[in-house]
Write an enzyme that holds these catalytic residues in place. Structure first.
Site, short mmCIF file in Angstrom:
data_model
loop_
_atom_site.label_atom_id
_atom_site.label_comp_id
_atom_site.label_asym_id
_atom_site.label_seq_id
_atom_site.Cartn_x
_atom_site.Cartn_y
_atom_site.Cartn_z
N LYS A 196 1.06 -1.08 0.07
CA LYS A 196 -0.41 0.04 0.06
C LYS A 196 0.81 1.38 0.01
O LYS A 196 0.90 2.05 1.32
CB LYS A 196 -0.50 0.07 1.09
CG LYS A 196 -1.91 0.88 0.66
CD LYS A 196 -2.85 0.76 -0.07
CE LYS A 196 -4.55 1.15 0.05
NZ LYS A 196 -4.83 0.66 -1.95
N SER A 391 -8.29 -0.73 -5.71
CA SER A 391 -8.93 -0.15 -3.27
C SER A 391 -10.13 -0.16 -3.60
O SER A 391 -11.25 -1.53 -3.96
CB SER A 391 -8.13 1.00 -3.59
OG SER A 391 -8.01 0.85 -2.08
#
Length: 591
Positions: A196, A391
Site C-alpha cells: 500500500k 482499492s
C-alpha cells in the site's frame, strides 16, 4: 490552521475572479439555451457515401457528457471535447451495417484515454472491419497510444516529415518528502499492507522494493498486451517489436516504412483523395463526412427501445466520496440510490456495474458495497472494470456475481491507509505560530495537525485502520468465495493487471463492456432488452451552477502551470483527503 489559510486564499481568489465567474455563468446560460434549442430541433444529417470521421484525440470518457457549455472559450474548453467510449462502440457497431457509411477516417495523435479504454475502442474497430469497410489512419505524429489504436487500420499513413513514437513504456512516480522536509511538515502514516504505497511519496524519496516489484509486474503486463495487439494487427512478431522499441529504431519517418510500422508517407491531401475514392467520390468532389460525435447523437440510447425488459448499467466513475458526487466522481449517496432504484424496479432484470475508479473513502465504498449485496439477492449483478478498478473501486464490486476485466485493467490494491500531517515545525519554527488551549478529555483533540500524534492516538488510529482492512478482506473473501487468509496473501495493497487478476481469482474473465452486458442478459435469461443508464448525468445548467467556478479556476491554473499542473493537482488532492482511505497506491503516469 489549514482551514484558516484555506479561507484566506479562497477569499482572495474569489474576489479576483468573481466578475469572470458572473460573466461565465451569464454567457453560459445563454449558450446553453441556444445549444438546447439546436439539439432539440437540429437532427444529425448523414449523407450517402459518407466517411465516418473518428477523432480519437478528444477525451475518451466513460459517458458522453451532456454539456451544452463544453465549447465555451471562457472556460478553456478548446481541445477538451469528449465522448463516451460506449458511444464510440455503439457508433461503430451501427456504422458496420449502415449503407451510408463507406469507410472510417481515423485521426489520432495523442489519445486521452487509459489502456483498457483504448482496447475497448480498438476491438470495436476490429469488429467494424468484418463488414469489409476500410479504416484509413493518418497523423502527423503518432504517440505510442495513438499507434496502438491506429495499428488496426487497413492503411496507416504518416506525414513525410512526421514522427512515430515507439520506445516501450515507462512509469514515473512523484515523491514529495524533500519538499515536505523543507517546509517542516511531517506526514504521519498509518497503513495496512506492504504494497500500500500511496503513502510513500510523503515519507521517502524513492520507490520501496515492494512497490518497485508491483509496478514492474503491472507495467510488464500492460506492455505485453500492447505489443500483442500490434503484432496481431500488423503481422510483426512481438520479439521483433520488442527489439524495435528497445533499440529505438524508429527515428525517422522512413524507418517506420522500413520496419512495416506504417503503409506509406503521405500528406493529408493525398489521404483525402484516397478517402474520396473509397467513398465513391471523384477527386473534384467534396468528401461527405460525419464526426463520431454527431453520428453517436443520431443513435438510440437503447438496444431495443420497445422492450419491456431492461438491463441497468450503473456507471461508477472517479474518486469515491460520501454525498452526491458529480459526473466525474462517485458519490456514495447517488450511486447507492441508483443501485437501489434498479433493484426495486421489476422491469430491470439485471445490473451491470461499470467501474473506473482508483478508490477513495473506505466508508463510502462500504455503503455502495452494501447496495450491491442487496441487489444480488434479487437479480444478477455483473461488474465490468475499465482502466482502473482498484482499492475502493474493487471494494464496491467484489460482491458481484461475476467480474469482467480487460487484460490491461489495473485492479486489486486491497489495503487501507491514513495520513495525518503534522505542521508543528512549519507553524512554530518557520512561521512563528504557536497554539495553546484546554480540553475536557485526553483524546478531545485527536487528529490535531499542529503537533505529533501521541502513542495512544497512533494506537487508536492504527486499530481503526486494521478494522477497516479486516472488513475489506472479509467482503472480498465472501464475494470471491476464497478464504480470508488467501485474500490477505494477494492483498496487502498490491496492484494487479487484469490478466493476472483472473489467474489469482480477483476477477472471473477477460472481456469487454459488451461482454459483461451479454453475460448479464444471459444470466437473467432475457434476449430482447433495453439498456438504461444510471445515475442521471447533471444537465448543462446544473453542471455549470455546481462546477462552473471550479472549471474556470482549473482552466486558469492549467494555463499558468502548464506541465506542473499535475504536481499542484496531486498536492491539492492529498490535502483534501480525509478519513480512512481505500485508494490506489499512486497516480499512474505511463509514457
Amino acid at each position: 490552521m489549514r482551514e484558516f489559510f484555506k479561507y484566506v486564499f479562497a477569499t482572495i481568489i474569489g474576489f479576483i475572479i468573481s466578475l469572470v465567474i458572473v460573466s461565465a455563468i451569464a454567457i453560459g446560460i445563454i449558450a446553453g439555451i441556444v445549444s438546447s434549442i439546436d439539439d432539440d430541433n437540429g437532427a444529425v444529417l448523414v449523407s450517402d457515401n459518407s466517411v465516418l470521421y473518428l477523432n480519437l484525440d478528444q477525451a475518451i470518457v466513460e459517458r458522453t457528457p451532456h454539456d451544452g457549455f463544453a465549447n465555451l472559450a471562457i472556460i478553456g474548453a478548446e481541445g477538451e471535447k469528449s465522448i463516451g467510449f460506449n458511444d464510440i462502440i455503439r457508433s461503430l457497431e451501427k456504422a458496420k451495417t449502415d449503407d451510408r457509411i463507406k469507410c472510417v477516417y481515423l485521426s489520432v495523435s495523442s489519445p486521452n484515454a487509459g489502456f483498457a479504454t483504448m482496447r475497448e475502442v480498438r476491438n470495436a474497430m476490429i469488429d467494424f472491419k468484418t463488414s469489409g469497410k476500410k479504416i484509413i489512419a493518418y497523423s502527423e505524429v503518432y504517440t505510442q497510444g495513438a499507434y496502438y489504436l491506429a495499428s488496426v487500420a487497413d492503411k496507416i499513413y504518416l506525414n513525410p516529415e512526421g514522427a512515430l513514437e515507439f520506445k516501450g513504456l515507462s512509469s514515473k512516480l512523484m515523491f514529495f518528502k524533500g519538499a515536505l522536509d523543507k517546509l517542516g511538515i511531517e506526514a504521519q502514516i498509518i497503513r495496512v499492507g506492504n504494497y500500500k504505497s500511496a503513502v510513500e511519496p510523503f515519507i521517502t524519496d524513492k520507490m520501496s522494493d515492494k512497490n518497485r516489484e508491483q509496478v514492474t509486474a503491472y507495467l510488464t503486463g500492460l506492455y505485453s498486451t500492447f505489443l500483442q495487439g500490434i503484432s496481431e494487427s500488423r503481422k510483426i512478431d512481438t520479439i521483433q517489436l520488442h527489439q524495435i522499441a528497445d533499440d529505438y529504431k524508429i527515428r525517422q519517418p522512413k524507418d517506420a516504412i522500413s520496419y512495416k510500422m506504417v503503409d506509406g508517407l503521405k500528406y493529408k491531401d493525398e489521404v483525402l483523395d484516397e478517402l474520396k475514392s473509397l467513398s465513391g467520390k471523384k477527386k473534384k468532389d467534396n468528401i461527405s463526412s460525419v464526426t463520431i460525435n454527431d453520428y453517436a447523437k443520431s443513435l438510440s440510447d437503447h438496444k431495443d427501445g420497445g422492450s419491456k425488459d431492461k438491463i441497468a448499467v450503473i456507471f461508477a466513475n472517479g474518486d469515491i466520496n460520501g454525498g452526491e458526487g458529480d459526473n466525474e466522481t462517485i458519490g456514495s449517496e447517488k450511486i447507492s440510490r441508483s443501485i437501489r432504484k434498479a433493484r426495486q424496479d421489476s422491469s430491470i432484470k439485471a445490473i451491470v456495474l461499470r467501474v473506473n475508479s482508483p478508490g477513495g473513502s473506505a466508508l463510502a465504498s462500504d455503503v455502495i458495497w452494501r447496495e450491491i449485496v442487496l441487489a444480488k439477492k434479487v437479480k444478477p449483478v455483473i461488474a465490468s472494470f475499465g482502466d482502473v478498478a482498484a482499492s475502493g473501486g474493487y471494494y464496491i464490486a467484489c460482491a458481484a456475481d461475476s467480474i469482467f476485466v480487460q487484460p490491461n485493467t489495473i485492479t486489486g490494491s486491497i489495503g487501507v491507509f491514513g495520513i495525518i500531517p503534522n505542521f508543528q515545525n512549519l507553524l512554530n519554527t518557520k512561521l512563528g505560530i504557536t497554539f495553546d488551549g484546554v480540553k475536557t478529555g485526553q483524546y478531545a483533540d485527536i487528529m490535531s495537525v499542529n503537533r505529533p500524534m501521541t502513542a495512544g492516538e497512533r494506537l487508536i488510529i492504527q486499530n481503526d485502520v486494521n478494522r477497516v482492512y479486516e472488513s475489506f478482506i472479509s467482503r472480498v473473501s465472501d464475494g470471491r468465495k476464497k478464504s480470508k487468509a488467501y485474500i490477505d496473501s494477494i492483498g496487502g495493497g498490491r496492484v494487479w493487471v487484469g490478466n493476472d487478476a483472473v489467474k489469482i481469482g480477483l476477477a472471473d474473465r477477460t472481456g469487454s463492456f459488451r461482454d459483461a452486458i451479454n453475460a448479464a442478459a444471459k444470466k437473467a435469461k432475457v434476449k430482447d432488452y433495453a439498456i438504461v443508464e444510471y445515475p442521471e448525468m447533471l444537465s448543462p445548467l446544473k453542471s455549470l451552477i455546481k462546477d462552473g467556478t471550479d472549471k474556470i479556476k482549473t482552466h486558469y491554473a492549467k494555463a499558468e502551470l502548464g506541465e506542473s499542473y499535475r504536481i499542484y493537482e496531486q498536492l491539492k488532492s492529498a490535502i483534501a483527503k480525509s478519513g480512512v482511505q481505500t485508494r490506489m497506491p499512486f497516480q499512474i503516469v505511463i509514457q
